[in-house]
Design an enzyme around this catalytic site. Structure first.
Site, PDB file in Angstrom:
ATOM      1  N   HIS A  18      36.236  44.679  47.422  1.00 11.24           N
ATOM      2  CA  HIS A  18      35.104  44.913  46.717  1.00 11.24           C
ATOM      3  C   HIS A  18      34.685  46.548  46.797  1.00 11.24           C
ATOM      4  O   HIS A  18      34.347  47.179  45.579  1.00 11.24           O
ATOM      5  CB  HIS A  18      34.179  43.998  46.909  1.00 11.24           C
ATOM      6  CG  HIS A  18      34.420  42.557  46.306  1.00 11.24           C
ATOM      7  ND1 HIS A  18      33.962  41.438  46.864  1.00 11.24           N
ATOM      8  CD2 HIS A  18      35.670  42.285  45.541  1.00 11.24           C
ATOM      9  CE1 HIS A  18      34.306  40.320  46.340  1.00 11.24           C
ATOM     10  NE2 HIS A  18      35.212  40.815  45.645  1.00 11.24           N
ATOM     11  N   HIS A  41      42.864  36.968  38.731  1.00 12.93           N
ATOM     12  CA  HIS A  41      42.578  35.784  39.625  1.00 12.93           C
ATOM     13  C   HIS A  41      41.106  35.948  39.768  1.00 12.93           C
ATOM     14  O   HIS A  41      40.803  36.221  41.159  1.00 12.93           O
ATOM     15  CB  HIS A  41      43.569  35.927  40.872  1.00 12.93           C
ATOM     16  CG  HIS A  41      45.077  35.427  40.593  1.00 12.93           C
ATOM     17  ND1 HIS A  41      45.593  36.433  40.133  1.00 12.93           N
ATOM     18  CD2 HIS A  41      45.550  34.678  40.920  1.00 12.93           C
ATOM     19  CE1 HIS A  41      46.898  35.995  39.950  1.00 12.93           C
ATOM     20  NE2 HIS A  41      46.897  34.740  40.483  1.00 12.93           N
ATOM     21  N   SER A 106      34.575  39.433  42.721  1.00 15.52           N
ATOM     22  CA  SER A 106      35.023  40.705  41.636  1.00 15.52           C
ATOM     23  C   SER A 106      34.430  40.567  40.163  1.00 15.52           C
ATOM     24  O   SER A 106      34.110  41.717  39.620  1.00 15.52           O
ATOM     25  CB  SER A 106      36.442  40.788  41.888  1.00 15.52           C
ATOM     26  OG  SER A 106      37.226  39.552  41.455  1.00 15.52           O
ATOM     27  N   GLU A 124      41.016  32.587  35.152  1.00 12.86           N
ATOM     28  CA  GLU A 124      40.942  31.727  36.437  1.00 12.86           C
ATOM     29  C   GLU A 124      41.814  30.475  35.990  1.00 12.86           C
ATOM     30  O   GLU A 124      41.387  29.858  35.141  1.00 12.86           O
ATOM     31  CB  GLU A 124      39.566  31.589  36.779  1.00 12.86           C
ATOM     32  CG  GLU A 124      39.192  30.511  37.745  1.00 12.86           C
ATOM     33  CD  GLU A 124      40.027  30.688  39.008  1.00 12.86           C
ATOM     34  OE1 GLU A 124      39.945  31.560  39.647  1.00 12.86           O
ATOM     35  OE2 GLU A 124      40.649  29.652  39.604  1.00 12.86           O
ATOM     36  N   GLY A 150      46.861  33.735  35.459  1.00  7.47           N
ATOM     37  CA  GLY A 150      46.422  35.176  35.181  1.00  7.47           C
ATOM     38  C   GLY A 150      47.787  35.920  35.193  1.00  7.47           C
ATOM     39  O   GLY A 150      48.080  36.951  34.306  1.00  7.47           O
ATOM     40  N   ASP A 170      44.597  39.698  42.379  1.00  9.00           N
ATOM     41  CA  ASP A 170      44.077  39.083  43.757  1.00  9.00           C
ATOM     42  C   ASP A 170      44.405  37.468  43.883  1.00  9.00           C
ATOM     43  O   ASP A 170      43.611  36.583  43.957  1.00  9.00           O
ATOM     44  CB  ASP A 170      42.658  39.097  43.663  1.00  9.00           C
ATOM     45  CG  ASP A 170      41.751  38.741  44.800  1.00  9.00           C
ATOM     46  OD1 ASP A 170      42.343  38.852  45.986  1.00  9.00           O
ATOM     47  OD2 ASP A 170      40.744  38.609  44.964  1.00  9.00           O
TER      48      ASP A 170
HETATM   49  N1  SAM Z   1      39.310  37.919  42.791  1.00  6.19           N
HETATM   50  C1  SAM Z   1      38.074  37.015  43.265  1.00  6.19           C
HETATM   51  C2  SAM Z   1      36.834  37.699  44.255  1.00  6.19           C
HETATM   52  O1  SAM Z   1      37.486  39.008  44.687  1.00  6.19           O
HETATM   53  O2  SAM Z   1      35.886  37.426  44.168  1.00  6.19           O
HETATM   54  C3  SAM Z   1      38.699  36.069  44.266  1.00  6.19           C
HETATM   55  C4  SAM Z   1      39.972  35.452  43.759  1.00  6.19           C
HETATM   56  S1  SAM Z   1      40.629  34.109  44.674  1.00  6.19           S
HETATM   57  C5  SAM Z   1      41.442  35.068  46.274  1.00  6.19           C
HETATM   58  C6  SAM Z   1      41.639  33.630  44.008  1.00  6.19           C
HETATM   59  C7  SAM Z   1      41.705  32.749  42.680  1.00  6.19           C
HETATM   60  O3  SAM Z   1      42.755  32.605  41.932  1.00  6.19           O
HETATM   61  C8  SAM Z   1      41.151  31.309  43.012  1.00  6.19           C
HETATM   62  O4  SAM Z   1      39.764  31.181  42.393  1.00  6.19           O
HETATM   63  C9  SAM Z   1      42.292  30.362  42.500  1.00  6.19           C
HETATM   64  O5  SAM Z   1      41.639  29.195  41.872  1.00  6.19           O
HETATM   65  C10 SAM Z   1      42.645  31.549  41.287  1.00  6.19           C
HETATM   66  N2  SAM Z   1      44.124  31.185  41.183  1.00  6.19           N
HETATM   67  C11 SAM Z   1      45.035  30.713  41.713  1.00  6.19           C
HETATM   68  N3  SAM Z   1      46.263  30.911  40.897  1.00  6.19           N
HETATM   69  C12 SAM Z   1      45.903  31.453  39.617  1.00  6.19           C
HETATM   70  C13 SAM Z   1      46.732  31.830  38.670  1.00  6.19           C
HETATM   71  N4  SAM Z   1      47.894  31.819  38.697  1.00  6.19           N
HETATM   72  N5  SAM Z   1      45.855  32.537  37.472  1.00  6.19           N
HETATM   73  C14 SAM Z   1      44.662  32.649  37.593  1.00  6.19           C
HETATM   74  N6  SAM Z   1      44.058  32.252  38.909  1.00  6.19           N
HETATM   75  C15 SAM Z   1      44.813  31.514  39.819  1.00  6.19           C
END
Ligand code: SAM
Length: 283
Positions: A18, A41, A106, A124, A150, A170
């Site tokens: 972040h 993500h 994020s 998401e 994503g 991410d």
């Molecule tokens: N970027 C966020 C932050 O910094 O606060 C954290 C993201 S977390 C590491 C990863 C997220 O991606 C999770 O909420 C998960 O449910 C989601 N996710 C997993 N596979 C995904 C995909 N193919 N497309 C979009 N989201 C996905």
């Protein structure tokens, strides 16, 4: 998909990521012209880290955001502006949400920093997390939330009409090789559509030799200017868990490296369990 970011929110890797995100957004905002932010993500956007009386042991955030909030400025020196900015955003998230233990994700950080001329697309995949995200962003007119994959959706938003953009990728890295294959394919495709975009990919430092080789191959293939920043708190090859956090930035904005080099020594000093543990890099 088992991954729940709430278990990891606010840990040292989140803090590192972040802080880099803030530096990227501020760099893009040096120009008046607006840009598109895409979070492939996104997660829930905001996490309530209130201690759970049923859970034994401490939450991962205690050694991340918790440590940062408690730690005095190392050597009594001034807090680097990037860290101060991050701490302000955490305080603002707590005040605006009314949650004493809130931790911004994020999407919250990025959307809080947007100017009227900037826009955001937040993807998401997990429906429960998406519903929370959409609720959180319901009043944000410049933000579009998608309950979607994503990786697959990114190219639909590129190139943005503004011709300026920042993409954060991410992923939870649950799928091993498949994640790496999808990251490489997504970045290759995105760069073909929007070669001048700024792309930030978060990656875990777990097995050094393996991830180092992968990143070198990836950046070699993508053949665009790249900057890597890492923050690690444990021996890089230990198998205990997450040893460190990395962000690969493609087409890094001007002076990104300089700003990160100002902030990372203080960030490391505040997060490391002992002064000799781990390290940081910007290269
Ligand atoms: N970027 C966020 C932050 O910094 O606060 C954290 C993201 S977390 C590491 C990863 C997220 O991606 C999770 O909420 C998960 O449910 C989601 N996710 C997993 N596979 C995904 C995909 N193919 N497309 C979009 N989201 C996905």
């Amino acid at each position: 998909m088992k991954y729940r970011h709430g278990f990891h929110a606010g840990n040292f890797a989140d803090v590192h990521k972040h802080v880099v995100l803030i530096a990227l957004i501020e760099a893009l905002q040096r120009k008046e012209k607006g840009f598109l932010y895409v979070d492939t993500h996104a997660g829930e956007g905001l996490y309530d880290l209130r201690p759970d009386p049923d859970t034994r042991g401490e939450h991962e955030s205690a050694r991340g955001i918790g440590h940062l909030l408690r730690a005095p400025s190392p050597g009594g020196g001034a807090t680097p502006t990037l860290i101060a900015r991050y701490l302000d955003l955490v305080a603002d998230a707590r005040r605006r949400s009314g949650l004493r233990h809130a931790c911004p994700g994020s999407p919250w950080i990025a959307v809080s920093l947007l100017r009227p001329q900037d826009r955001a697309v937040l993807c998401e995949w997990r429906t429960e997390a998406f519903v929370a995200l959409r609720r959180l962003m319901r009043d944000a007119a410049q933000v579009h939330c998608e309950n979607a994959d994503g990786y697959a959706r990114l190219s639909a938003w590129l190139p943005p009409p503004e011709r300026r953009g920042l993409v954060l990728i991410d992923p939870p890295y649950e799928e091993g090789r498949e994640d790496r294959r999808r990251i490489a394919a997504t970045l290759q495709h995105a760069l073909r559509r929007f070669a001048t975009g700024v792309y930030a990919l978060w990656y875990p430092i777990k097995r050094e030799a393996d991830s180092g080789r992968w990143l070198e191959t990836l950046t070699g293939r993508l053949a665009v200017p790249a900057l890597r920043t890492e923050l690690w708190l444990h021996p890089r090859d230990s198998r205990v868990g997450l040893n460190g956090s990395g962000v690969l930035v493609l087409n890094p904005p001007w002076q990104l490296g300089t700003r990160l080099r100002e902030a990372l020594p203080a960030l490391h000093a505040r997060l490391a369990p002992a002064p000799s543990a781990g390290g940081w890099s910007v290269a």
